[in-house]
Enzyme design. Structure first.
Site, PDB file in Angstrom:
ATOM      1  N   ASP A 336       1.005  -1.192  -0.047  1.00  0.00           N
ATOM      2  CA  ASP A 336       0.025  -0.048   0.229  1.00  0.00           C
ATOM      3  C   ASP A 336       1.070   1.230  -0.083  1.00  0.00           C
ATOM      4  O   ASP A 336       1.854   1.541   0.659  1.00  0.00           O
ATOM      5  CB  ASP A 336      -0.869  -0.150   1.208  1.00  0.00           C
ATOM      6  CG  ASP A 336      -1.856   1.065   1.260  1.00  0.00           C
ATOM      7  OD1 ASP A 336      -2.776   1.364   0.389  1.00  0.00           O
ATOM      8  OD2 ASP A 336      -1.557   2.104   2.310  1.00  0.00           O
ATOM      9  N   GLU A 371       1.711  -0.451  -5.059  1.00  0.00           N
ATOM     10  CA  GLU A 371       0.836   0.647  -5.324  1.00  0.00           C
ATOM     11  C   GLU A 371       1.676   2.125  -5.539  1.00  0.00           C
ATOM     12  O   GLU A 371       2.055   2.491  -4.590  1.00  0.00           O
ATOM     13  CB  GLU A 371      -0.246   0.966  -4.204  1.00  0.00           C
ATOM     14  CG  GLU A 371      -1.171   1.947  -4.538  1.00  0.00           C
ATOM     15  CD  GLU A 371      -2.127   2.443  -3.411  1.00  0.00           C
ATOM     16  OE1 GLU A 371      -3.279   2.613  -3.619  1.00  0.00           O
ATOM     17  OE2 GLU A 371      -1.755   2.278  -2.280  1.00  0.00           O
TER      18      GLU A 371
END
EC number: 3.2.1.196
Length: 657
Positions: A336, A371
């Site tokens: 993330d 990401e």
């Protein structure tokens, strides 16, 4: 209990050796560290850690056993302007704890103070760490090691995936056990999935703001104990680790990999007004990026940012990743806000954590997905990660939606994204699989909502619809919301089919959001991070069997097309791809930039994707040969088409010769 022996400075955390437990804790700026253990009656016993090797505090407690509850009190300066926020009145979680007992509630006692320290003791209500044993019988478990070129990723939430599944026993729905249930495994196999990517399973906390509104953090991107499994997904918190490993073992036997979404960019301690759980009280200045005024650099939008350029924090993050691979046999990670991993503070491909992963014989062998952004200046790093990493390809997401739903993307731009965005990822020896293609993800509209809503509807989140992106590239086809006339429903279905076909038959690694193959809707909520309810849980009783079958047929078709599974960049004349206009001729430069949205893509010289993204029925002249439409666009027995396909408005079809 006896006094502590000096013990050993490694490994980090609490480790039982059969005779006692060794405790270690990193802190550069601490002046004293107390180990606090709690007996069955909740009585606290404190011991100073006697060992101090470099920046590691350590001690060994003879006769201690698994199940022992413990925490730390860390003594040091309270100097907020310098970034130091030590407060020994607060019991702290071991950053490497494998199990947590207690809940992270919104309570003033779980705060250290802002400008002045809060010296009220919180041991009575603070969560405690639990000593566990990692031993597990893996039998003959082996990682599937699916080649990247054959990988199909399915992004899912542990609870949301199975909580409403009628064929899974009620007592295990929404849990780790349900992931390994034969019903779920058979479903994933029939769909054609090779990798199950789970939203965060490491223990997380709900933000105090959400708790006050009666909401909770559903997605899990608010970590508090990165080595511990979130207990709410276990049938029994004490057996969470074994339940999780049982599921992984069952998935592996079916040839399905497990990828964990992991949050190595911030913690649940949030900003300076946030709670004190662990890192802030152990060594705030080392664990976080601190500004000159002592506040946090908020490069994550969550109040704080982990300093993954600090050697000890790199060691901590690396140990965490190795734990999940070695102890739980996970097959990879999705990181993330992964740009934080490369901050020094500027983003670098040779940042310390990247280098540590590259040099690790364990971590360098698993799937790594970034990401590739954060919210700080210079945070958009799509295409710039080290070669070991694949990356979420937001270029593909936006292009697919613009092409099919907004009609404003030239053919050339669409083709570039269809070809694994080679302009972005074809560098440093990377392969097409480095592009993780997606049309939707947990963050944003579901696929059905992309064709039913022009605007987000996030009122239930309690922020007056301010949260969530406004750049959705969606199209409600003339009516906001679900339902409508038969014509409207059919046009929306056609758009869903077009987007799924683009996703699953393009070059790169496809990622499917769980529920998109059902027609799942979140009723226009494009930021459902705090909705632990029927808005986000997949309702299997309402799943569209036709759409599920369509999706499965596309996935199985993909596996038959060499140009998509061989994971080689397409080159002119190599037989992998030809780009043709509606007359089966190579497109001119003008057609690429200004031509009508009509295109034929010939893959491996045998499979033809005919596209008519205009609003008019159009004759598409097929290349020479005897063609027949193939599933899911037709049945098994279809008449041969030798010349022309009547392309419906906003439609596409796949042929084979």
């Amino acid at each position: 209990m006896t006094q502590l022996a000096i013990g050993k400075p490694a490994p980090l955390g609490a480790h039982y050796d059969g005779q006692g437990v060794n405790f270690t804790l990193f802190s550069v700026h601490a002046e004293r560290v107390e180990l606090c253990v709690f007996d069955a009656n909740g009585q606290e016993h404190r011991y100073d850690l006697p060992g101090h090797s470099g920046d590691i505090w350590h001690g060994y407690l003879p006769d201690a056993r698994p199940g022992l509850r413990y925490g730390y009190r860390v003594h040091g300066p309270w100097q907020p302007a310098e970034g130091h926020r030590f407060n020994p009145a607060k019991l702290l979680i071991d950053p490497c704890a494998r199990q947590i007992d207690g809940e992270f509630k919104d309570n003033p006692l779980l705060h250290a103070g802002h400008n002045e320290p809060d010296y009220r003791d919180n041991a009575a209500i603070a969560p405690k760490c639990v000593v566990v044993v990692d031993h597990y019988d893996w039998e003959d478990d082996a990682p599937p090691r699916t080649p990247w070129g054959s990988t199909i990723i399915y992004e899912a939430h542990v609870k949301g995936l199975t909580y409403l599944h009628p064929e899974i026993p009620v007592e295990i729905r929404g849990t780790y056990k349900a992931l390994g249930h034969p019903v779920m495994i058979n479903y994933l196999k029939q769909l054609g999935i090779t990798a199950l990517e789970l939203l965060p399973v490491a223990q997380f906390a709900s933000e105090p703001r959400l708790q006050r509104m009666g909401l909770s953090n559903y997605w899990g991107y608010n970590p508090v104990a990165m080595f511990a499994l979130h207990p709410a997904y276990a049938c029994s918190p004490e057996t969470a680790l074994d339940e999780f490993r049982d599921a992984i073992k069952a998935l592996h036997k079916a040839g399905i990999e497990v990828i964990l979404d992991i949050v190595l960019n911030h913690s649940a301690e949030l900003d300076l007004d946030g709670p004190l759980f662990s890192l802030r009280g152990i060594d705030n200045r080392s664990y976080y990026w601190i500004r000159e005024d002592g506040d946090y650099h908020n490069w994550t939008g969550c109040g704080n940012t982990l300093n993954l350029s600090h050697p000890a924090v790199v060691d901590y993050a690396s140990a965490c990743l190795r734990y999940w691979v070695e102890t739980c046999h996970v097959d990879g990670f999705r990181f993330d806000l992964a740009a934080v991993m490369g901050r020094t503070p500027e983003f670098r491909q040779d940042a310390p954590l990247f280098t540590a992963i590259q040099n690790c014989p364990v971590l360098s062998q698993v799937k790594l997905i970034a990401e590739p952004w954060d919210i700080a200046p210079g945070g958009y790093q799509v295409g710039n990660f080290p070669p070991l990493f694949a990356e979420w390809n937001d270029h593909f997401r936006d292009a697919a939606r613009r092409f099919w739903l907004h009609y404003d993307l030239p053919l050339g731009a669409f083709a570039g994204r269809f070809a694994a965005s080679s302009d972005v990822f074809k560098r440093n020896g990377r392969l097409p699989s480095a592009a993780i293609n997606l049309v939707t993800a947990h963050d944003g509209f579901t696929l059905r909502d992309c064709v039913c809503f022009n605007h987000k509807h996030n009122e239930a989140n309690g922020e007056e619809n301010r949260d969530g992106t406004n750049n959705n590239y969606s199209n409600n086809h003339g009516k906001e919301g679900l339902g409508g006339t038969l014509d409207l429903v059919e046009r929306r279905r056609d758009s869903i089919h077009a987007l799924l076909t683009t996703l699953l038959l393009s070059q790169g690694t496809p990622m499917l959001l769980a529920g998109d193959e059902h027609g799942h809707s979140q009723h226009g909520n494009n930021n459902a991070y705090c909705q632990d309810n029927q808005l986000t849980w997949l309702d299997w009783s309402q799943a569209s069997s036709g759409l599920t079958a369509f999706t499965a047929a596309l996935i199985h078709l993909r596996k038959r097309i060499p140009a998509l599974v061989e994971n080689r960049w397409w080159e002119e004349g190599d037989g992998n791809v030809r780009w043709l206009n509606r007359y089966a001729q190579p497109l001119s430069t003008d057609e690429w930039q200004n031509g009508p949205k009509q295109l034929q893509i010939l893959l491996s010289d045998r499979f033809l994707i005919a596209i008519n993204a205009t609003l008019e029925v159009t004759e598409i002249v097929l290349p020479a040969g005897e063609w027949h439409a193939i599933p899911p666009f037709a049945g098994e027995d279809n008449p041969v088409i030798t010349a022309v396909w009547q392309g419906p408005a906003h439609g596409l079809c796949v042929f084979q010769r």
